[in-house]
Design a protein around this motif. Structure first.
Motif, PDB file in Angstrom:
ATOM      1  N   ILE A 286      39.402  20.921  55.853  1.00 27.11           N
ATOM      2  CA  ILE A 286      38.675  19.693  55.043  1.00 27.11           C
ATOM      3  C   ILE A 286      39.909  18.869  54.498  1.00 27.11           C
ATOM      4  O   ILE A 286      40.841  19.319  53.587  1.00 27.11           O
ATOM      5  CB  ILE A 286      37.717  19.857  53.908  1.00 27.11           C
ATOM      6  N   VAL A 287      40.170  17.708  54.843  1.00 24.78           N
ATOM      7  CA  VAL A 287      41.306  16.982  54.308  1.00 24.78           C
ATOM      8  C   VAL A 287      40.680  15.865  53.454  1.00 24.78           C
ATOM      9  O   VAL A 287      39.928  14.737  53.807  1.00 24.78           O
ATOM     10  CB  VAL A 287      42.119  16.005  55.414  1.00 24.78           C
ATOM     11  N   HIS A 288      40.955  15.888  52.011  1.00 23.66           N
ATOM     12  CA  HIS A 288      40.261  15.063  51.190  1.00 23.66           C
ATOM     13  C   HIS A 288      40.985  13.704  51.029  1.00 23.66           C
ATOM     14  O   HIS A 288      42.281  13.783  50.908  1.00 23.66           O
ATOM     15  CB  HIS A 288      40.279  15.798  49.724  1.00 23.66           C
ATOM     16  N   ASN A 289      40.208  12.720  50.824  1.00 24.52           N
ATOM     17  CA  ASN A 289      41.182  11.537  50.527  1.00 24.52           C
ATOM     18  C   ASN A 289      39.973  10.340  49.923  1.00 24.52           C
ATOM     19  O   ASN A 289      39.261   9.670  50.304  1.00 24.52           O
ATOM     20  CB  ASN A 289      41.384  10.746  52.064  1.00 24.52           C
ATOM     21  N   TYR A 290      40.097  10.898  48.417  1.00 27.94           N
ATOM     22  CA  TYR A 290      39.132   9.963  47.649  1.00 27.94           C
ATOM     23  C   TYR A 290      39.781   9.902  46.127  1.00 27.94           C
ATOM     24  O   TYR A 290      40.589  10.352  45.860  1.00 27.94           O
ATOM     25  CB  TYR A 290      37.678  10.608  47.640  1.00 27.94           C
ATOM     26  N   GLY A 291      38.767   9.256  45.272  1.00 25.28           N
ATOM     27  CA  GLY A 291      39.322   9.221  43.942  1.00 25.28           C
ATOM     28  C   GLY A 291      40.246   8.078  43.547  1.00 25.28           C
ATOM     29  O   GLY A 291      41.095   8.314  42.670  1.00 25.28           O
ATOM     30  N   HIS A 292      40.186   6.776  44.341  1.00 26.44           N
ATOM     31  CA  HIS A 292      41.228   5.840  44.335  1.00 26.44           C
ATOM     32  C   HIS A 292      40.829   4.854  43.028  1.00 26.44           C
ATOM     33  O   HIS A 292      41.764   3.826  42.913  1.00 26.44           O
ATOM     34  CB  HIS A 292      41.169   5.094  45.546  1.00 26.44           C
ATOM     35  N   SER A 293      39.844   5.069  42.276  1.00 24.66           N
ATOM     36  CA  SER A 293      39.525   4.320  41.209  1.00 24.66           C
ATOM     37  C   SER A 293      39.363   2.877  41.461  1.00 24.66           C
ATOM     38  O   SER A 293      38.636   2.715  42.514  1.00 24.66           O
ATOM     39  CB  SER A 293      40.707   4.618  39.934  1.00 24.66           C
ATOM     40  N   GLY A 294      40.077   2.048  41.197  1.00 26.27           N
ATOM     41  CA  GLY A 294      40.021   0.632  41.536  1.00 26.27           C
ATOM     42  C   GLY A 294      41.098   0.132  42.634  1.00 26.27           C
ATOM     43  O   GLY A 294      41.356  -1.152  42.711  1.00 26.27           O
ATOM     44  N   ALA A 295      41.836   1.153  43.326  1.00 29.51           N
ATOM     45  CA  ALA A 295      42.783   0.644  44.111  1.00 29.51           C
ATOM     46  C   ALA A 295      42.650   1.044  45.581  1.00 29.51           C
ATOM     47  O   ALA A 295      43.623   1.558  46.224  1.00 29.51           O
ATOM     48  CB  ALA A 295      44.013   1.445  43.490  1.00 29.51           C
ATOM     49  N   GLY A 296      41.350   1.386  46.154  1.00 23.98           N
ATOM     50  CA  GLY A 296      41.213   1.922  47.392  1.00 23.98           C
ATOM     51  C   GLY A 296      41.754   1.165  48.593  1.00 23.98           C
ATOM     52  O   GLY A 296      42.449   1.400  49.408  1.00 23.98           O
ATOM     53  N   VAL A 297      41.493  -0.221  48.301  1.00 24.48           N
ATOM     54  CA  VAL A 297      42.194  -1.308  49.261  1.00 24.48           C
ATOM     55  C   VAL A 297      43.505  -1.139  49.082  1.00 24.48           C
ATOM     56  O   VAL A 297      44.243  -1.155  50.366  1.00 24.48           O
ATOM     57  CB  VAL A 297      41.421  -2.617  49.183  1.00 24.48           C
ATOM     58  N   SER A 298      44.162  -1.393  47.992  1.00 28.57           N
ATOM     59  CA  SER A 298      45.421  -1.272  47.803  1.00 28.57           C
ATOM     60  C   SER A 298      46.333  -0.359  48.550  1.00 28.57           C
ATOM     61  O   SER A 298      47.400  -0.087  48.681  1.00 28.57           O
ATOM     62  CB  SER A 298      45.825  -1.787  46.183  1.00 28.57           C
ATOM     63  N   LEU A 299      45.605   0.884  48.325  1.00 28.12           N
ATOM     64  CA  LEU A 299      46.397   2.102  48.794  1.00 28.12           C
ATOM     65  C   LEU A 299      45.883   2.567  50.298  1.00 28.12           C
ATOM     66  O   LEU A 299      46.314   3.732  50.855  1.00 28.12           O
ATOM     67  CB  LEU A 299      46.211   3.225  47.802  1.00 28.12           C
ATOM     68  N   SER A 300      44.943   1.820  50.905  1.00 30.30           N
ATOM     69  CA  SER A 300      44.311   2.376  52.138  1.00 30.30           C
ATOM     70  C   SER A 300      45.064   2.724  53.406  1.00 30.30           C
ATOM     71  O   SER A 300      44.995   3.723  53.780  1.00 30.30           O
ATOM     72  CB  SER A 300      43.192   1.365  52.593  1.00 30.30           C
TER      73      SER A 300
END
Length: 317
Positions: A286-300
């Motif tokens: 399982i590769v986790h990729n979550y918990g970006h708070s308000g920056a999900g798009v900025s770090l996508s």
């Protein structure tokens, strides 16, 4: 033919990761309760601004994502535009190092700032109109052979039956993992008819809360913002919407009488630190990729690169 990778979540993290993996020739399947246009990502105002996320690699992920968004703008990718604007603070502060390196950077004079603000800087940033952007990403994944399964409710991540699972479940990770560190934060935007603003304005605050930002998207101007920790219902609150428009109108009076076109509500997946890592459970990866708070798009795009590298390593590529 079975997929190489199963991605849980069809928001911006899931779609971007799916696109990157499919470009590597992998067979990708994306499983989600909601189609991209109904995810929390679709409600985002989506200006590139990585300040509300925590992880040692935030700077790397943000720079990579900025680079991709700038290229997508040149290519005419739906929903993506580069916009000049100002980020400003009500308190004295030093301009962040990341801002000094951006195109169009210069310090604001006091005369350039709205009343109540004492420090600010100009720069050029990507602003993304999320519904058409997500729709195009979905189309590209499908063209690369990716498959989608919508309406698929998971009560636990263990139900995702695949050798490699990418967990891009956002706020849903609280229950799916389960991860009690994930806290939902509802945010709202007000859509008004743009009275003629061509530049963005973003209030710089130390943490998510009541703030002011104005994001021009052609004939529409998005007004923000708000942050309600612990609220998991994305439905907009009329009282919060009224307060947003009033705050924005206090510094930009032409907004007070602008026509309201609609409202957006979404859930930010807040976490003290972004979780991007590999976990092995009962012989599955399982590769986790979550918990970006308000920056999900900025770090996508940067996060998708790291996830892709992990997956290719697992496959010996």
């Amino acid at each position: 033919m079975p997929s190489d990778v199963l991605i849980v979540g069809a928001g911006v993290s899931g779609l971007t990761t799916g696109f990157q993996l499919a470009q590597q020739g992998l067979r990708v399947r994306i499983r989600a309760e909601d189609a991209p246009g109904r995810t929390n990502s679709a409600a985002a105002g989506a200006i590139w601004d990585p300040i509300y996320a925590e992880h040692p690699r935030v700077g790397v992920w943000a720079a990579r994502s900025y680079e991709v968004f700038a290229r997508l703008t040149e290519e005419g990718f739906p929903g993506v535009r580069m916009v000049n604007g100002v980020e400003a603070s009500r308190d004295p502060m030093e301009t962040p190092d990341w801002a000094r390196e951006l195109p169009g950077y210069r310090e604001c004079t006091l005369a350039e700032l709205p009343p109540g603000f004492v420090h600010g800087w100009h720069y050029r940033a990507p602003i993304i109109d999320m519904p058409p952007y997500l729709a195009q990403l979905e189309l590209l994944v499908r063209e690369l052979g990716g498959e989608f399964e919508f309406g698929a409710h998971l009560s636990a991540l263990a139900e995702a039956n695949a050798p490699i699972v990418i967990n891009c479940s956002g706020a849903g990770a609280h229950d799916l993992v389960p991860d009690p560190e994930v806290v939902p934060i509802r945010g709202q935007l007000v859509e008004i008819r743009n009275p003629g603003m061509a530049e963005f304005f973003a209030e710089h605050t130390p943490e998510l809360g009541e703030m002011i930002y104005l994001l021009p998207q052609g004939d529409v101007l998005l007004l923000g913002g708000s942050a309600e920790p612990g609220v998991a219902d994305p439905a907009p609150d009329p009282a919060v919407a009224t307060a947003i428009q009033a705050r924005c109108g206090d510094i930009f009076p032409e907004i007070r009488t602008a026509e309201v076109l609609g409202h957006r509500g979404g859930i930010r997946p807040s976490r003290p630190k972004i979780r991007l890592e590999l976990e092995e459970i009962d012989g599955r990866y399982i590769v986790h990729n979550y918990g970006h708070s308000g920056a999900g798009v900025s770090l996508s795009w940067g996060c998708a690169d790291d996830v892709t590298a992990i997956v290719l390593g697992l496959l010996g590529r």
